[in-house]
Design a protein around this motif. Sequence first.
Motif, PDB file in Angstrom:
ATOM      1  N   GLY A 252      -1.057  10.748   4.667  1.00  0.00           N
ATOM      2  CA  GLY A 252      -2.194  11.188   3.871  1.00  0.00           C
ATOM      3  C   GLY A 252      -2.344  12.691   3.910  1.00  0.00           C
TER       4      GLY A 252
ATOM      5  N   SER B 255      -1.910  16.722   0.528  1.00  0.00           N
ATOM      6  CA  SER B 255      -2.707  16.021  -0.481  1.00  0.00           C
ATOM      7  C   SER B 255      -4.177  16.416  -0.457  1.00  0.00           C
ATOM      8  CB  SER B 255      -2.565  14.500  -0.308  1.00  0.00           C
ATOM      9  OG  SER B 255      -2.980  14.094   0.980  1.00  0.00           O
TER      10      SER B 255
ATOM     11  N   THR C  26       0.838  -1.203   0.000  1.00  0.00           N
ATOM     12  CA  THR C  26       0.000   0.000   0.000  1.00  0.00           C
ATOM     13  C   THR C  26       0.870   1.249   0.000  1.00  0.00           C
ATOM     14  OG1 THR C  26      -1.689  -1.182   1.268  1.00  0.00           O
ATOM     15  CG2 THR C  26      -1.865   1.219   1.152  1.00  0.00           C
TER      16      THR C  26
ATOM     17  N   ALA D 236       1.318   5.396  -0.128  1.00  0.00           N
ATOM     18  CA  ALA D 236       0.570   6.577   0.309  1.00  0.00           C
ATOM     19  C   ALA D 236       1.548   7.694   0.641  1.00  0.00           C
ATOM     20  CB  ALA D 236      -0.288   6.255   1.531  1.00  0.00           C
TER      21      ALA D 236
ATOM     22  N   ARG E 114       3.330   9.966   3.173  1.00  0.00           N
ATOM     23  CA  ARG E 114       3.740   9.589   4.531  1.00  0.00           C
ATOM     24  C   ARG E 114       4.516  10.718   5.209  1.00  0.00           C
ATOM     25  NH1 ARG E 114       1.303   4.393   5.054  1.00  0.00           N
ATOM     26  NH2 ARG E 114       1.652   3.231   3.127  1.00  0.00           N
TER      27      ARG E 114
ATOM     28  N   ARG F 206       1.568  11.615  -5.763  1.00  0.00           N
ATOM     29  CA  ARG F 206       0.656  11.153  -4.734  1.00  0.00           C
ATOM     30  C   ARG F 206       0.669   9.647  -4.510  1.00  0.00           C
ATOM     31  NH1 ARG F 206      -4.676  14.386  -5.171  1.00  0.00           N
ATOM     32  NH2 ARG F 206      -3.121  16.045  -4.953  1.00  0.00           N
ATOM     33  N   THR F 207       1.280   8.871  -5.390  1.00  0.00           N
ATOM     34  CA  THR F 207       1.383   7.429  -5.109  1.00  0.00           C
ATOM     35  C   THR F 207       2.208   7.181  -3.855  1.00  0.00           C
ATOM     36  OG1 THR F 207       3.243   7.308  -6.643  1.00  0.00           O
ATOM     37  CG2 THR F 207       1.081   6.663  -7.482  1.00  0.00           C
TER      38      THR F 207
END
Length: 392
Positions: free
Chosen positions: A351, A373, A297, A299, A301, A325-326
Amino acid sequence: MLAGATLVGAAPASGAPGAVVVAPGIEYTEFDIQAAKGVAHAHVLSVDLRSRQVGVGLLYPGKVAARATVSRLATAAGAVAGVNGDFFNITETQHPGVAATGASVGPAIARGHALKAAVPNGQRFGPALPPGTSTKDVLGVTADGTARLDSIALDGSVTTAEGDLPLGGLNQYALPVGSVGAFTADWGETSRLRAVCGTDTDRAAPCSTDTHEVVVSGGRAVHSAGTPGSGVIEPGTTVLVGREAGARRLRELSPGDPVAVRHRLVASSTRTPYTFALGGYPVLRGGLPLPGLDHTTSAVRTAAGIADGGHRLLLLALDGAAAYRTGLTIAEVADTMRRLGSVDAFSLDGGGSSTLVARAPGASAVTVRNHPSDGTERAVPNGIGVFAKPWR
């Protein structure tokens, strides 16, 4: 892991090419990371804890159950840089009529003062904890200015004429089943009802219907109620909230009965007091990633790393702009912090919470260096502040 990954650009070692000096002993840099699912962009602060002109402390809005943006917290505290901190009680969709408190998950210490203890593992918000970690894990700085990873537990009791009972919580949005928790002026005005919702293993479980609350002031019980309340808690006053067995013990108290409440936070690996600590979870120990870290996963961080025997702190926040944003997986975060020189590393909230602020040379206030984000800064319960002034 990141066997073939590379950090593109300046690494945040002291004096690295491209690093910007925020203040003596504090440097800021940014660079790309070629990760498995695309390019991530990192913003990093390198903080020299050996310098007497550098300090690190907890940023928070003055109350546990409150939130503010990192830039506002840093400006109010006079910090020259900082990042967001612990995961927190951000929503309460499973409990109709119960408002989210905004309080953080783990322990928190500000200027040596114990603000709160950790909620049960099953009550935390955020990604699944790696095996062997808990909500009691903290990143902290000791009184001698050394950064460490540690575990901090609550040691407390409530003494009445009927005897002692253990204290199960301190300014927490969730109390262990069957326990009694203490709420002090540090909590704020927010309702204490959330503290009796869920269980130790299921955050979404219904709120307890077997509850009781007792207000203690001047060493005596002065008021009681069947349901946890809200409102200002005056300095010197403690509100005891009980659920199940804890509630039954509190119902034995009558106005005027003597009550003594004792609490402290105890670190497991050092007897040196912490001047600052906040929660999250470890991802790197002794230069090795923790087993069982998520590697699927990705995200945005935020993380903190400890280098140079605890004398250098690295604070990383990823960019949340659409192009990046990945982000990174938790396993990639551990590897990235190791490549930056960290021996130990700690994951913080990510996030939309991921935010890094720093003063530009000659500026009088911090600015946000990454792109959150959400498009704007998210209000958070706490963060790590970096200060440029005599601190110890």
